[in-house]
Design a protein around this motif. Structure first.
Motif, PDB file in Angstrom:
ATOM      1  N   SER A  21      -1.515  -1.985   4.306  1.00  8.73           N
ATOM      2  CA  SER A  21      -2.462  -3.099   5.217  1.00  8.73           C
ATOM      3  C   SER A  21      -1.303  -4.211   4.798  1.00  8.73           C
ATOM      4  CB  SER A  21      -3.051  -4.254   3.313  1.00  8.73           C
ATOM      5  OG  SER A  21      -3.856  -2.851   3.743  1.00  8.73           O
TER       6      SER A  21
ATOM      7  N   PHE B 227      -3.568   8.944  12.027  1.00  6.74           N
ATOM      8  CA  PHE B 227      -3.185   7.843  11.530  1.00  6.74           C
ATOM      9  C   PHE B 227      -4.620   6.735  12.789  1.00  6.74           C
ATOM     10  CE2 PHE B 227       1.288   6.985   9.998  1.00  6.74           C
ATOM     11  CZ  PHE B 227       0.904   8.490   9.576  1.00  6.74           C
ATOM     12  N   THR B 228      -5.039   5.524  11.624  1.00 14.09           N
ATOM     13  CA  THR B 228      -5.434   4.927  12.345  1.00 14.09           C
ATOM     14  C   THR B 228      -5.824   3.584  12.046  1.00 14.09           C
ATOM     15  OG1 THR B 228      -7.463   6.794  11.872  1.00 14.09           O
ATOM     16  CG2 THR B 228      -8.432   4.569  12.536  1.00 14.09           C
TER      17      THR B 228
ATOM     18  N   TRP C 107       2.386  -1.306  13.972  1.00 15.01           N
ATOM     19  CA  TRP C 107       2.609  -0.413  13.085  1.00 15.01           C
ATOM     20  C   TRP C 107       4.941   0.647  12.818  1.00 15.01           C
ATOM     21  CZ3 TRP C 107       2.225  -1.246   7.164  1.00 15.01           C
ATOM     22  CH2 TRP C 107       1.229  -2.073   7.402  1.00 15.01           C
TER      23      TRP C 107
ATOM     24  N   GLY D 211       0.964  -1.610  -0.115  1.00 12.94           N
ATOM     25  CA  GLY D 211      -0.283  -0.327  -0.094  1.00 12.94           C
ATOM     26  C   GLY D 211       1.019   1.221   0.042  1.00 12.94           C
TER      27      GLY D 211
ATOM     28  N   ASP E 299      -4.113   9.617   6.985  1.00 15.68           N
ATOM     29  CA  ASP E 299      -4.813  10.814   6.546  1.00 15.68           C
ATOM     30  C   ASP E 299      -3.432  12.142   7.143  1.00 15.68           C
ATOM     31  OD1 ASP E 299      -7.872   9.312   7.667  1.00 15.68           O
ATOM     32  OD2 ASP E 299      -6.797   9.157   5.912  1.00 15.68           O
TER      33      ASP E 299
ATOM     34  N   ARG F 188      -3.885   4.018   2.598  1.00 18.23           N
ATOM     35  CA  ARG F 188      -3.655   2.882   3.712  1.00 18.23           C
ATOM     36  C   ARG F 188      -2.798   2.106   3.293  1.00 18.23           C
ATOM     37  NH1 ARG F 188      -9.075  -1.621   3.223  1.00 18.23           N
ATOM     38  NH2 ARG F 188      -9.652  -1.654   5.644  1.00 18.23           N
TER      39      ARG F 188
ATOM     40  N   TYR G 176      -4.472  -2.703   9.181  1.00 16.50           N
ATOM     41  CA  TYR G 176      -4.310  -2.059   8.288  1.00 16.50           C
ATOM     42  C   TYR G 176      -3.583  -1.017   9.107  1.00 16.50           C
ATOM     43  CZ  TYR G 176      -7.054  -5.117   6.035  1.00 16.50           C
ATOM     44  OH  TYR G 176      -8.254  -6.192   5.390  1.00 16.50           O
ATOM     45  N   LEU G 177      -3.465   0.158   8.583  1.00 16.13           N
ATOM     46  CA  LEU G 177      -3.086   1.423   8.829  1.00 16.13           C
ATOM     47  C   LEU G 177      -3.588   2.585   7.692  1.00 16.13           C
ATOM     48  CD1 LEU G 177      -1.780   3.395  11.026  1.00 16.13           C
ATOM     49  CD2 LEU G 177       0.300   3.836   9.653  1.00 16.13           C
ATOM     50  N   GLN G 178      -4.830   3.426   8.255  1.00 15.18           N
ATOM     51  CA  GLN G 178      -5.303   4.041   7.529  1.00 15.18           C
ATOM     52  C   GLN G 178      -3.969   5.564   7.516  1.00 15.18           C
ATOM     53  OE1 GLN G 178      -7.136   4.822   4.738  1.00 15.18           O
ATOM     54  NE2 GLN G 178      -7.008   6.683   4.752  1.00 15.18           N
TER      55      GLN G 178
ATOM     56  N   SER H  72      -6.435  -0.772  12.041  1.00 18.47           N
ATOM     57  CA  SER H  72      -7.527  -0.867  12.756  1.00 18.47           C
ATOM     58  C   SER H  72      -7.084  -2.622  12.198  1.00 18.47           C
ATOM     59  CB  SER H  72      -8.895  -1.150  11.251  1.00 18.47           C
ATOM     60  OG  SER H  72      -8.359  -0.768  10.381  1.00 18.47           O
TER      61      SER H  72
ATOM     62  N   SER I  83      -4.372  11.075   1.167  1.00 13.98           N
ATOM     63  CA  SER I  83      -4.101  10.013   2.655  1.00 13.98           C
ATOM     64  C   SER I  83      -3.652   8.399   1.650  1.00 13.98           C
ATOM     65  CB  SER I  83      -5.501   9.416   2.337  1.00 13.98           C
ATOM     66  OG  SER I  83      -6.298  10.738   3.365  1.00 13.98           O
TER      67      SER I  83
END
Length: 124
Positions: A21, A69-70, A37, A8, A85, A19, A81-83, A72, A17
């Protein structure tokens, strides 16, 4: 031994942004992992970014990414995952996911399995 594969990464502009994985291969079905992460910028030490507990109920973030960052996970898929933004140039680096047996771990030495990383470049 679980194998981790990140994906990703890419080249983006400030404010964009991405994302990331991380897929866990070779995992034992039904076993849940504590994961995190980390990232390593050019000329910098590897640093903690975000942590997620086995159930995903608990998350921790580095102050530098909090609110942007988020982290999940999908336990059924064995993927975290690391979103990311509102990316900034200082977010540039290689991002690694890792597995730990230590609750709320943030030190790299507490993690037992690492992926090879995915590169993120934030540049205008």
């Amino acid at each position: 031994q679980v194998q981790l594969v990140e994906s990703g990464g890419g080249v983006v502009q400030p404010g964009d942004s991405l994302r990331l994985s991380c897929a866990a291969a070779g995992r034992t079905p039904g076993v849940l992992y504590r994961m995190a992460w980390f990232r390593q910028g050019p000329g910098k030490e590897r640093e903690f970014v975000a942590y997620i507990s086995r159930s995903a109920a608990i998350t921790y973030y580095a102050d530098s990414v909090k609110g942007r960052f988020t982290i999940s996970k999908d336990n059924a898929k064995g993927t975290v995952y690391l979103q990311m933004d509102s990316l900034k140039p200082e977010d540039t680096g290689v991002y690694y996911c890792a597995v730990t047996d230590v609750a709320a771990a943030r030190r790299a030495e507490d993690f037992r399995s690492w992926g090879r990383g995915t590169r993120v470049t934030v540049s205008a």
